[in-house]
Design an enzyme around this catalytic site. Sequence first.
Site, PDB file in Angstrom:
ATOM      1  N   LYS B 204      57.021 -19.086  13.673  1.00 16.93           N
ATOM      2  CA  LYS B 204      56.905 -20.268  13.085  1.00 16.93           C
ATOM      3  C   LYS B 204      57.534 -19.935  11.571  1.00 16.93           C
ATOM      4  O   LYS B 204      58.246 -20.861  11.150  1.00 16.93           O
ATOM      5  CB  LYS B 204      55.539 -20.574  12.754  1.00 16.93           C
ATOM      6  CG  LYS B 204      55.170 -21.888  12.337  1.00 16.93           C
ATOM      7  CD  LYS B 204      53.722 -22.481  12.409  1.00 16.93           C
ATOM      8  CE  LYS B 204      52.813 -21.271  11.852  1.00 16.93           C
ATOM      9  NZ  LYS B 204      51.164 -21.744  12.332  1.00 16.93           N
ATOM     10  N   GLU B 210      58.824  -8.267  14.601  1.00 16.59           N
ATOM     11  CA  GLU B 210      59.341  -7.636  15.703  1.00 16.59           C
ATOM     12  C   GLU B 210      60.279  -8.621  16.340  1.00 16.59           C
ATOM     13  O   GLU B 210      61.394  -8.443  16.992  1.00 16.59           O
ATOM     14  CB  GLU B 210      58.161  -7.532  16.763  1.00 16.59           C
ATOM     15  CG  GLU B 210      57.081  -6.485  16.392  1.00 16.59           C
ATOM     16  CD  GLU B 210      56.076  -6.867  15.530  1.00 16.59           C
ATOM     17  OE1 GLU B 210      56.494  -7.885  14.793  1.00 16.59           O
ATOM     18  OE2 GLU B 210      55.450  -6.237  15.539  1.00 16.59           O
ATOM     19  N   GLY B 258      49.756 -20.118  15.771  1.00 14.44           N
ATOM     20  CA  GLY B 258      50.568 -19.365  16.754  1.00 14.44           C
ATOM     21  C   GLY B 258      49.801 -19.404  17.941  1.00 14.44           C
ATOM     22  O   GLY B 258      50.354 -19.589  19.094  1.00 14.44           O
ATOM     23  N   ARG B 259      48.655 -18.967  18.280  1.00 14.40           N
ATOM     24  CA  ARG B 259      48.081 -18.885  19.484  1.00 14.40           C
ATOM     25  C   ARG B 259      47.777 -20.150  20.224  1.00 14.40           C
ATOM     26  O   ARG B 259      47.244 -20.056  21.342  1.00 14.40           O
ATOM     27  CB  ARG B 259      46.838 -17.888  19.431  1.00 14.40           C
ATOM     28  CG  ARG B 259      45.616 -18.590  18.360  1.00 14.40           C
ATOM     29  CD  ARG B 259      44.492 -17.663  18.174  1.00 14.40           C
ATOM     30  NE  ARG B 259      43.626 -17.988  17.339  1.00 14.40           N
ATOM     31  CZ  ARG B 259      43.642 -17.644  16.154  1.00 14.40           C
ATOM     32  NH1 ARG B 259      44.968 -17.105  15.531  1.00 14.40           N
ATOM     33  NH2 ARG B 259      42.805 -17.980  15.121  1.00 14.40           N
ATOM     34  N   GLU B 345      41.028 -13.561  19.018  1.00 18.32           N
ATOM     35  CA  GLU B 345      41.465 -13.621  17.527  1.00 18.32           C
ATOM     36  C   GLU B 345      40.889 -15.056  16.900  1.00 18.32           C
ATOM     37  O   GLU B 345      40.621 -14.691  15.743  1.00 18.32           O
ATOM     38  CB  GLU B 345      43.075 -14.072  17.860  1.00 18.32           C
ATOM     39  CG  GLU B 345      43.976 -13.728  16.637  1.00 18.32           C
ATOM     40  CD  GLU B 345      45.360 -14.042  16.903  1.00 18.32           C
ATOM     41  OE1 GLU B 345      46.239 -13.213  15.984  1.00 18.32           O
ATOM     42  OE2 GLU B 345      46.117 -14.725  17.677  1.00 18.32           O
ATOM     43  N   HIS B 377      39.446  -4.736  43.979  1.00 20.52           N
ATOM     44  CA  HIS B 377      39.828  -3.420  44.157  1.00 20.52           C
ATOM     45  C   HIS B 377      39.867  -2.550  43.032  1.00 20.52           C
ATOM     46  O   HIS B 377      40.310  -1.404  43.096  1.00 20.52           O
ATOM     47  CB  HIS B 377      41.338  -3.484  44.925  1.00 20.52           C
ATOM     48  CG  HIS B 377      41.013  -4.163  46.327  1.00 20.52           C
ATOM     49  ND1 HIS B 377      40.740  -3.546  47.563  1.00 20.52           N
ATOM     50  CD2 HIS B 377      41.341  -5.467  46.766  1.00 20.52           C
ATOM     51  CE1 HIS B 377      41.123  -4.342  48.302  1.00 20.52           C
ATOM     52  NE2 HIS B 377      41.114  -5.653  48.032  1.00 20.52           N
ATOM     53  N   LYS B 503      49.149  -4.982   9.151  1.00 15.32           N
ATOM     54  CA  LYS B 503      50.366  -5.113   8.717  1.00 15.32           C
ATOM     55  C   LYS B 503      50.979  -4.551   7.370  1.00 15.32           C
ATOM     56  O   LYS B 503      52.031  -3.842   7.187  1.00 15.32           O
ATOM     57  CB  LYS B 503      50.964  -6.859   8.809  1.00 15.32           C
ATOM     58  CG  LYS B 503      50.898  -7.481   9.895  1.00 15.32           C
ATOM     59  CD  LYS B 503      51.457  -8.689   9.678  1.00 15.32           C
ATOM     60  CE  LYS B 503      51.092  -9.720  10.964  1.00 15.32           C
ATOM     61  NZ  LYS B 503      51.567 -10.973  10.663  1.00 15.32           N
TER      62      LYS B 503
END
Lengths: 561, 561
Positions: B204, B210, B258-259, B345, B377, B503
């Site tokens: 955004k 990153e 964002g999410r 979040e 499993h 951060k």
Amino acid sequence: MMMTVGVLIWVVGVASGLRERPEWRALEAHAEEMKATHLRELVEDEERCARLFLEGPCGLVVDYARQKVTTRTMELLFGLAKSCEVMAKRDRMMRGERINTSEDRAVLHAALRSSRDSRVEAVVEKILKFAEGVRSGDLRTAAGDAFAAVLVVGIGGSQLGPEFVVRALEDARLETRFLGNVDAFEVATRGLDPRRTLVVVSSKSFTTTETMRNAERAKAWLGGGDVSDRVVGCSASREKVEAFGASRLFEFWDWVGGRFSATASPGLLPLALAAGADAARKFLDGAAAVDAHFAEAPLERNVPVVLALLGVWNKNFLDLCCRAVVPYAARLARFPAHVQQLEMESNGKSVGANDHRQLDVPAGEIVFGEPGTDAQHSFFQFLHAASPVPVDFVGFLRGTDAAAHDDLSANLFAQPDALAIGTPEDGTLPPYKRFAGDRPSLTILFPRLEPRSARCPFRDNNFPTNHPRLGRSSRFTNIARRSRGAWLWGINSWDQMGVELGKTLAATIRAHIQAAKSSSTTDGVVAQPAPAMMNPSTRRLLDIYARANRDDRGGSSLSSS
Amino acid sequence: MMMTVGVLIWVVGVASGLRERPEWRALEAHAEEMKATHLRELVEDEERCARLFLEGPCGLVVDYARQKVTTRTMELLFGLAKSCEVMAKRDRMMRGERINTSEDRAVLHAALRSSRDSRVEAVVEKILKFAEGVRSGDLRTAAGDAFAAVLVVGIGGSQLGPEFVVRALEDARLETRFLGNVDAFEVATRGLDPRRTLVVVSSKSFTTTETMRNAERAKAWLGGGDVSDRVVGCSASREKVEAFGASRLFEFWDWVGGRFSATASPGLLPLALAAGADAARKFLDGAAAVDAHFAEAPLERNVPVVLALLGVWNKNFLDLCCRAVVPYAARLARFPAHVQQLEMESNGKSVGANDHRQLDVPAGEIVFGEPGTDAQHSFFQFLHAASPVPVDFVGFLRGTDAAAHDDLSANLFAQPDALAIGTPEDGTLPPYKRFAGDRPSLTILFPRLEPRSARCPFRDNNFPTNHPRLGRSSRFTNIARRSRGAWLWGINSWDQMGVELGKTLAATIRAHIQAAKSSSTTDGVVAQPAPAMMNPSTRRLLDIYARANRDDRGGSSLSSS
């Protein structure tokens, strides 16, 4: 490790009386004190920080100064471990005694990493030679093509450990795909050339439903008929592998549990194919180094034992039921899922291994995780602001791209302090930007993740540990965790009876669905007498399912839109 | 939904007094009764099972008869929701009020699925047209090549939602890779041809560390210089996208978190590229259908609201802090990670959204999961035998391979009963094969997962919901969960202040590492004055790191082996 911790209770036969032990009561009293002590204070104590630091084999270090413990806490935990004879239990496992009581089996995956057993060594040699032949192009298909891809068919332990190891260490020589679920076939084979794909079928019994269904589809995809030039099996049953039509068998020993098979043929063969024989051998060596550390290091410096005790402390005394595993390495994306299986399948138990009585304390932890820094952009909000969740941070001292690795490492070193210390309490921040800290974590560092130079050994007590560095990561984390469960809690970490119940029920329901489908009545399932166990809710769901599958229009018979 | 549940408290402004409400106290008293009632009895009640069953839009059904609730429980929960004015909060969100209080923003991702906003619709049209051009080969690189692959660069919400959606619905036209972590570049680009790869950069702000590092590497990998023919951006900053050298901007609105961006350009563009414009449009339609259901259905039949209330019930009254999400579909492998972000979040908060006071009840759930039957499993042993963990089972009524789908579905229908009912108590089984049952779950069924016919809509209140069926899955699960947090708990589900602290610390440590590396002293980091915040443990770890990175022999300076 795992084993060690659990053994004490089991040997003494007091699994159901753990809470009454004086060592346990002393820890309960001590825990009240520790709950009232903020990590912000604890991490400022220089001597404490120096003592809560361990060195393992091959350069591995563990910093647990951010656990809510003091040296006094550790003394009490070591006392509990001694009272539970954890080290004696470790020795019983290492000697090959039948510690898997419910299944009356020995637990011998450590033998996979030892060269002392000539049968084991012969299989390792066979795997490495075969893999190098495939990789070099010396071994070819019947049509004379070199192999370009490997399709590994297996589920549960025959997928999670192998997939983790392969993704961590693979090079670009062959394309490796994993196929577990029954609906995953198309996606798993997309873009592969069946003429140049080697299919590896892994199942100890060679009867696992999902695996055999996918294996049959794979044979058809290879072209049908005799496709044995492109099919091999990892199994304990030579007869079944031969009957299936595989050209080669790589023995998957009966004394290795499925989730511990990353150093057995289901893990070693895909690794050797994906990363080469040298990498696979070093992986075994690393596992052996960790086995040796586990077998020989004193209680107080034994990394798996210490990690196991910290797990018991967090779970039983601080009431923290979950653990997040966050490796700072994209290649370890499947590491958390592997640890999740090892921990939750091994220690998700509620009766004692020896006396089979109900435990008087809860055992096992819930494990989840994603790689960092991805996880920081996802569930870390919860870790900082909501209920405390102990975190295992896993990192590497060196990376291939120095600048990127520094970025990654800065985050790796920052998060534990952010969790432990929180924000300043000087009132300058608005409430929604204030964080209380006091959230425990620990940091495990390995020198380097080396997929190509293959210097990482790892394994764990059910799992290969042995790419010289990667190996250790997995090994220690897992062993440690299982140890808690097995020997301190007094449970049997080696069986998994809980999954059997669901299998039995599924077989009943599958039969019911088939009967309903072949029924000539217009109402399908509804016309079938429901098995006695089925309740109104299940009957309704099965009815909806049957109706949807009789509806050839392809939509839902429920949908009103 | 999420919003709805949280809204009540927030509107009333009593986030810090939830526990004192008469509705809350009545639920606490009722919970004692329910804890003593075994699910084995509850599921035999025909009328109860019929009432604890919901139908949503597009054929979706929810069976919650295996939650530890009765119709009385639901009445009490609906009463709590009304007292918290959950529906009024929903309406405030839908009207676009600034309910994200800490960031003073509206929460408008629902507008992404509405065609009423012409700016939004213009971006959707631009995305679909561009994607179809790439897929058909009409849009080519400057060198005249058709595109063969898409590399999506983004992290957190710009990866988890989009990756889930693409993996669920993609066809084989283009190869899609996701690149998030800074060390993932080599693996993400392996085998791709830079001359025929489209790079999509999603951020955004277009400043995410990153993402921008990986985006720069991607440009170099494309060949350096002007590679704008193969680079596009999803961002709110036209200036930064142009400065970066992308040929196209697909607007990523500032009012979408964002999410919640799976229906915004970061999700919609990769989906349209991977599955086609028709699939992407139907995905949006599905999301809109769920939005409409959420906006219009009455409290008692509103699927997201009911799911949210069940979450509050399990977390706050039955003390079950985790939830497992288990989709019976290999293509939904990344669904649990997406839900994990949305829930943890959004609702991993500890202060009220309006009064910013400490909550008096814990908010948020820990979410984890893997697809079934793989999960059976793995961690299902824990679910059957250890502490109870509520499970959301997600399934589809029809599959492409009928036999395989029946196998999968038999397991899907069997597990909830195995968890709820356990083994018979007639004493015939040995203790380690006995399971107590009484473990809650719910089952959400969709007609079909249709990657090609593109009939699955989904979204959620921060997330696209709209491939006609898939969409709903994600939508409902997520909305429901976030609702709890947001409106009943009274928290702000729309910010994520917790990630900021880490951060900031990472930036400090990064600067310290750089200074240490450029230091001319022989001791590196040790010679640098440590920032005030650093404690002995952190200093030790940074010292180890600096030493390892000064050691050009490539090994660890700690290793003694």
